[in-house]
Design an enzyme around this catalytic site. Sequence first.
Site, PDB file in Angstrom:
ATOM      1  N   LYS A  14     -31.644 -31.925  -8.101  1.00 38.11           N
ATOM      2  CA  LYS A  14     -31.105 -33.219  -8.522  1.00 38.11           C
ATOM      3  C   LYS A  14     -31.570 -33.578  -9.944  1.00 38.11           C
ATOM      4  O   LYS A  14     -32.474 -32.930 -10.493  1.00 38.11           O
ATOM      5  CB  LYS A  14     -31.552 -34.286  -7.517  1.00 38.11           C
ATOM      6  CG  LYS A  14     -30.971 -34.059  -6.114  1.00 38.11           C
ATOM      7  CD  LYS A  14     -31.311 -35.220  -5.181  1.00 38.11           C
ATOM      8  CE  LYS A  14     -30.725 -34.995  -3.799  1.00 38.11           C
ATOM      9  NZ  LYS A  14     -30.897 -36.177  -2.920  1.00 38.11           N
TER      10      LYS A  14
ATOM     11  N   TYR B 155     -20.611 -37.211  -1.926  1.00 40.36           N
ATOM     12  CA  TYR B 155     -21.367 -37.966  -0.916  1.00 40.36           C
ATOM     13  C   TYR B 155     -20.467 -38.908  -0.110  1.00 40.36           C
ATOM     14  O   TYR B 155     -20.962 -39.901   0.445  1.00 40.36           O
ATOM     15  CB  TYR B 155     -22.484 -38.763  -1.592  1.00 40.36           C
ATOM     16  CG  TYR B 155     -23.742 -37.958  -1.872  1.00 40.36           C
ATOM     17  CD1 TYR B 155     -24.477 -37.386  -0.837  1.00 40.36           C
ATOM     18  CD2 TYR B 155     -24.216 -37.787  -3.167  1.00 40.36           C
ATOM     19  CE1 TYR B 155     -25.641 -36.662  -1.078  1.00 40.36           C
ATOM     20  CE2 TYR B 155     -25.387 -37.066  -3.422  1.00 40.36           C
ATOM     21  CZ  TYR B 155     -26.089 -36.505  -2.369  1.00 40.36           C
ATOM     22  OH  TYR B 155     -27.241 -35.796  -2.605  1.00 40.36           O
TER      23      TYR B 155
ATOM     24  N   PHE C 252     -27.148 -47.460   0.355  1.00 35.20           N
ATOM     25  CA  PHE C 252     -27.669 -46.770  -0.827  1.00 35.20           C
ATOM     26  C   PHE C 252     -26.598 -45.960  -1.580  1.00 35.20           C
ATOM     27  O   PHE C 252     -26.914 -45.269  -2.550  1.00 35.20           O
ATOM     28  CB  PHE C 252     -28.848 -45.852  -0.443  1.00 35.20           C
ATOM     29  CG  PHE C 252     -28.534 -44.855   0.655  1.00 35.20           C
ATOM     30  CD1 PHE C 252     -27.893 -43.663   0.377  1.00 35.20           C
ATOM     31  CD2 PHE C 252     -28.902 -45.120   1.977  1.00 35.20           C
ATOM     32  CE1 PHE C 252     -27.611 -42.738   1.375  1.00 35.20           C
ATOM     33  CE2 PHE C 252     -28.625 -44.205   2.989  1.00 35.20           C
ATOM     34  CZ  PHE C 252     -27.981 -43.013   2.688  1.00 35.20           C
TER      35      PHE C 252
ATOM     36  N   ARG D 275     -33.556 -26.234   4.466  1.00 33.12           N
ATOM     37  CA  ARG D 275     -33.980 -27.596   4.827  1.00 33.12           C
ATOM     38  C   ARG D 275     -35.476 -27.641   5.123  1.00 33.12           C
ATOM     39  O   ARG D 275     -36.160 -28.603   4.779  1.00 33.12           O
ATOM     40  CB  ARG D 275     -33.152 -28.125   5.995  1.00 33.12           C
ATOM     41  CG  ARG D 275     -31.721 -28.455   5.576  1.00 33.12           C
ATOM     42  CD  ARG D 275     -30.897 -29.006   6.701  1.00 33.12           C
ATOM     43  NE  ARG D 275     -31.263 -30.370   7.082  1.00 33.12           N
ATOM     44  CZ  ARG D 275     -30.887 -31.462   6.422  1.00 33.12           C
ATOM     45  NH1 ARG D 275     -30.157 -31.368   5.329  1.00 33.12           N
ATOM     46  NH2 ARG D 275     -31.243 -32.647   6.847  1.00 33.12           N
TER      47      ARG D 275
ATOM     48  N   THR E 107     -36.139 -36.080   4.192  1.00 31.71           N
ATOM     49  CA  THR E 107     -35.501 -36.859   3.125  1.00 31.71           C
ATOM     50  C   THR E 107     -36.504 -37.795   2.453  1.00 31.71           C
ATOM     51  O   THR E 107     -36.572 -37.878   1.228  1.00 31.71           O
ATOM     52  CB  THR E 107     -34.345 -37.702   3.717  1.00 31.71           C
ATOM     53  OG1 THR E 107     -33.448 -36.811   4.374  1.00 31.71           O
ATOM     54  CG2 THR E 107     -33.597 -38.465   2.636  1.00 31.71           C
TER      55      THR E 107
ATOM     56  N   ARG F 142     -40.163 -31.545  -1.347  1.00 31.28           N
ATOM     57  CA  ARG F 142     -40.171 -33.011  -1.458  1.00 31.28           C
ATOM     58  C   ARG F 142     -41.584 -33.576  -1.346  1.00 31.28           C
ATOM     59  O   ARG F 142     -41.944 -34.513  -2.064  1.00 31.28           O
ATOM     60  CB  ARG F 142     -39.230 -33.613  -0.418  1.00 31.28           C
ATOM     61  CG  ARG F 142     -37.760 -33.403  -0.810  1.00 31.28           C
ATOM     62  CD  ARG F 142     -36.844 -33.725   0.319  1.00 31.28           C
ATOM     63  NE  ARG F 142     -35.438 -33.783  -0.080  1.00 31.28           N
ATOM     64  CZ  ARG F 142     -34.437 -33.780   0.779  1.00 31.28           C
ATOM     65  NH1 ARG F 142     -34.664 -33.715   2.086  1.00 31.28           N
ATOM     66  NH2 ARG F 142     -33.194 -33.848   0.349  1.00 31.28           N
TER      67      ARG F 142
ATOM     68  N   ASN G 260     -35.471 -37.431  -4.682  1.00 34.96           N
ATOM     69  CA  ASN G 260     -36.186 -36.487  -3.819  1.00 34.96           C
ATOM     70  C   ASN G 260     -35.925 -35.029  -4.205  1.00 34.96           C
ATOM     71  O   ASN G 260     -36.025 -34.125  -3.392  1.00 34.96           O
ATOM     72  CB  ASN G 260     -35.886 -36.773  -2.346  1.00 34.96           C
ATOM     73  CG  ASN G 260     -34.419 -36.645  -1.995  1.00 34.96           C
ATOM     74  OD1 ASN G 260     -33.599 -36.348  -2.861  1.00 34.96           O
ATOM     75  ND2 ASN G 260     -34.076 -36.841  -0.732  1.00 34.96           N
TER      76      ASN G 260
ATOM     77  N   HIS H 160     -31.319 -31.252  -2.691  1.00 32.40           N
ATOM     78  CA  HIS H 160     -30.380 -31.540  -1.596  1.00 32.40           C
ATOM     79  C   HIS H 160     -30.060 -30.240  -0.881  1.00 32.40           C
ATOM     80  O   HIS H 160     -30.020 -29.184  -1.507  1.00 32.40           O
ATOM     81  CB  HIS H 160     -29.071 -32.134  -2.153  1.00 32.40           C
ATOM     82  CG  HIS H 160     -27.974 -32.180  -1.136  1.00 32.40           C
ATOM     83  ND1 HIS H 160     -27.848 -33.200  -0.228  1.00 32.40           N
ATOM     84  CD2 HIS H 160     -26.978 -31.282  -0.845  1.00 32.40           C
ATOM     85  CE1 HIS H 160     -26.810 -32.942   0.571  1.00 32.40           C
ATOM     86  NE2 HIS H 160     -26.269 -31.792   0.213  1.00 32.40           N
TER      87      HIS H 160
ATOM     88  N   GLU I 154     -19.394 -28.521   1.178  1.00 33.94           N
ATOM     89  CA  GLU I 154     -20.217 -28.714  -0.025  1.00 33.94           C
ATOM     90  C   GLU I 154     -20.198 -27.501  -0.947  1.00 33.94           C
ATOM     91  O   GLU I 154     -20.144 -27.651  -2.170  1.00 33.94           O
ATOM     92  CB  GLU I 154     -21.648 -29.062   0.384  1.00 33.94           C
ATOM     93  CG  GLU I 154     -21.730 -30.429   1.068  1.00 33.94           C
ATOM     94  CD  GLU I 154     -23.142 -30.859   1.410  1.00 33.94           C
ATOM     95  OE1 GLU I 154     -24.082 -30.056   1.257  1.00 33.94           O
ATOM     96  OE2 GLU I 154     -23.301 -32.019   1.827  1.00 33.94           O
TER      97      GLU I 154
HETATM   98  P1  CMP Z   1     -29.721 -36.056   0.356  1.00 36.79           P
HETATM   99  O1  CMP Z   1     -30.296 -35.013   1.241  1.00 36.79           O
HETATM  100  O2  CMP Z   1     -29.132 -35.628  -0.924  1.00 36.79           O
HETATM  101  O3  CMP Z   1     -28.635 -36.904   1.191  1.00 36.79           O
HETATM  102  C1  CMP Z   1     -28.326 -38.247   0.891  1.00 36.79           C
HETATM  103  C2  CMP Z   1     -29.262 -38.838  -0.114  1.00 36.79           C
HETATM  104  O4  CMP Z   1     -29.281 -40.253  -0.170  1.00 36.79           O
HETATM  105  C3  CMP Z   1     -30.680 -38.470   0.234  1.00 36.79           C
HETATM  106  O5  CMP Z   1     -30.902 -37.106   0.007  1.00 36.79           O
HETATM  107  C4  CMP Z   1     -31.467 -39.413  -0.670  1.00 36.79           C
HETATM  108  O6  CMP Z   1     -31.577 -38.911  -1.980  1.00 36.79           O
HETATM  109  C5  CMP Z   1     -30.543 -40.643  -0.733  1.00 36.79           C
HETATM  110  N1  CMP Z   1     -31.077 -41.795  -0.027  1.00 36.79           N
HETATM  111  C6  CMP Z   1     -31.437 -42.957  -0.617  1.00 36.79           C
HETATM  112  N2  CMP Z   1     -31.859 -43.835   0.275  1.00 36.79           N
HETATM  113  C7  CMP Z   1     -31.765 -43.246   1.490  1.00 36.79           C
HETATM  114  C8  CMP Z   1     -32.068 -43.672   2.809  1.00 36.79           C
HETATM  115  N3  CMP Z   1     -32.553 -44.887   3.084  1.00 36.79           N
HETATM  116  N4  CMP Z   1     -31.856 -42.805   3.816  1.00 36.79           N
HETATM  117  C9  CMP Z   1     -31.345 -41.554   3.552  1.00 36.79           C
HETATM  118  N5  CMP Z   1     -31.048 -41.116   2.305  1.00 36.79           N
HETATM  119  C10 CMP Z   1     -31.262 -41.944   1.281  1.00 36.79           C
END
Ligand code: CMP
Length: 137
Positions: free
Chosen positions: A9, A49, A57, A85, A91, A102, A112, A115, A126
């Site tokens: 990211k 997304y 968010f 993962r 996350t 992470r 974070n 992805h 994706e």
């Molecule tokens: P990612 O795995 O890219 O999938 C969705 C993204 O939303 C997640 O990582 C985070 O970067 C972002 N995000 C921000 N806030 C939240 C939240 N409260 N819960 C989950 N994902 C979040």
Amino acid sequence: MEQTLAIIKPDGVSRGLIGEVIIRIERNKLKIKAMKLIQMSKTQAQGFYAVHRERPFFQSLTDFMCSGPVVVMVLEGENAIKPWRDMMGATNYKDAAEGTIRRDFATDIEKNVVHGSDAPETAAFETGYFFNALERV
Ligand code: CMP
């Protein structure tokens, strides 16, 4: 063999973590089948997304994801989705296991660093979002 999408990211790219993430991918025996550095438009980030469009968010996440360059990769391995993962960690970096990307580098639930696709259907969507068949070795 399974394929999954990995993204480094904007926070990971701007903090100079491309090499660190790729070293971990290669050490864990995942093969990089496609890779490029891109900067998404807001519309492209929203499309990527789309599954999260109702989440509170969504606006902030899509702003962040088009705020700078990202590295997108197709990874391949046996059940590639799960090992990638596992390497990323939860996350929320505060819940991520020791030794995960992470836990080691994330600064925020949104920033974070990486992805990864969460299921075979999402991986197909994706990887196809960023790469056509000619771009994968
Ligand atoms: P990612 O795995 O890219 O999938 C969705 C993204 O939303 C997640 O990582 C985070 O970067 C972002 N995000 C921000 N806030 C939240 C939240 N409260 N819960 C989950 N994902 C979040």
